[in-house]
Enzyme design. Sequence first.
Site, PDB file in Angstrom:
ATOM      1  N   THR A  43      50.903  72.826  82.774  1.00 18.50           N
ATOM      2  CA  THR A  43      49.821  73.748  82.758  1.00 18.50           C
ATOM      3  C   THR A  43      49.261  75.248  82.432  1.00 18.50           C
ATOM      4  OG1 THR A  43      52.161  74.133  85.054  1.00 18.50           O
ATOM      5  CG2 THR A  43      50.419  75.664  85.191  1.00 18.50           C
ATOM      6  N   ASN A  64      53.116  74.834  77.201  1.00 16.53           N
ATOM      7  CA  ASN A  64      53.829  76.028  77.931  1.00 16.53           C
ATOM      8  C   ASN A  64      54.850  77.499  76.773  1.00 16.53           C
ATOM      9  OD1 ASN A  64      52.114  75.595  80.133  1.00 16.53           O
ATOM     10  ND2 ASN A  64      54.274  74.685  81.513  1.00 16.53           N
TER      11      ASN A  64
END
Length: 383
Positions: A43, A64
């Site tokens: 993400t 991340n």
Amino acid sequence: MLLVSLDGVAPRFLGRGDTPNIDRLATEGVRAEWMTPSYPSLTFPNHYTLVTGLRPDRHGIVHNTMQDATLGNFWLSNRDAVGDGRWWNGEPIWVGAEKAGLSTATLSWPGSEADVQGIRPTRWHLFDAQRPIPERVDMVAGWLSEPPATRPRFATIYFEHPDAAAHAHGPDSQQLRDALRQVDAAIGELIERLQRAGVLDDTDIVIVSDHGMAEVPQSQVIVVEDMADPAVAEVVMTGQVVGFQPREGHVQAAESVLLGRHTQYECWRKGELPARWKYGRHPRVPPIVCQMDKGWDAIPRQYLARRPAGTRGSHGYDPAEPDMRAIFIAHGPSFRSGLTIPAFDNVDVYPLLARLVGIQPAPNDGDAATLLTTLKPESPSAH
Ligand code: AMP
Ligand code: ZN
Ligand code: ZN
């Protein structure tokens, strides 16, 4: 222009009855067959690539979860790190816009909570998973409906719901379909609000996802401590892209146990990763990187007992895996109508955004020509 992120939405999730509003925008505007995420297909790295045009290896958000020799530890819920501009290299689109005197507003985008080059969007908000979807729509519709004097030139809206549902229940779950229906209804509501305010015809809307989603069958999990003895190598990244820092004096032992092909993963020295991933030069990439095969997770032993039973979903696999494909849809006054374009790399989005906002793009890894064909020849953005 409005940039919309639907976290974890794959092209195969669209056009099957759950997303009538998104499908209509795609039909009336431009859609890509798919968009290839950057490595790693996680993400934060990909959201920041979308707004900088830089590969994660260049913009510094290499995972991340990261370790930096001077900055310490980075993880998603660490507000201090996520809000610290020193982690975020390059120039996100809102910083370029603000420097050019244009106002920007974000709700919420990885990087927008940080003082990148000392600059934040004019309006920005901490990510809050508890903020109800209607409130998000109301805020962003409100911004875009303001009079031209205060209306942001660039805004973002973000929905994590499909990603969360697919992680917990798998990409083929009813829960994912429910989440898709929710975010699709939100987009429908947003469009209606813009229409009622009379600004829809002035608003370019780009809808993207950061990566797709693969199914993880119940038993397909391994323990990172079983990959290498923690006395030999420290685990600094887990999940699907697993990073190891060999302990002092144990480089050879760590390499001999990790490097090469294993049943569910493969490991390389950071400088020897497959070239197509364009990854491994940034100091935050640890010396040994292991890539899990599609459908496998690697987690610390302490989380194994807490892992709920049943099918799950994950991403972070090779961006070339069809399941990792992301979406790209564009609609608005600058865009052609009814055009489907072939797949492209997500670094090419940033030059398009710069053009739509009307600023000079910062140096980037994208190709401005890729998405030029999506613009109407008579649109100001096309020149
Ligand atoms: P992952 O699936 O681990 O790659 O990360 C997705 C999760 O990141 C989402 O479910 C959100 O909870 C979280 N997230 C998204 N944006 C932000 C943000 N700006 N700050 C902190 N966490 C975020
Ligand atoms: Zn994501
Ligand atoms: Zn996710």
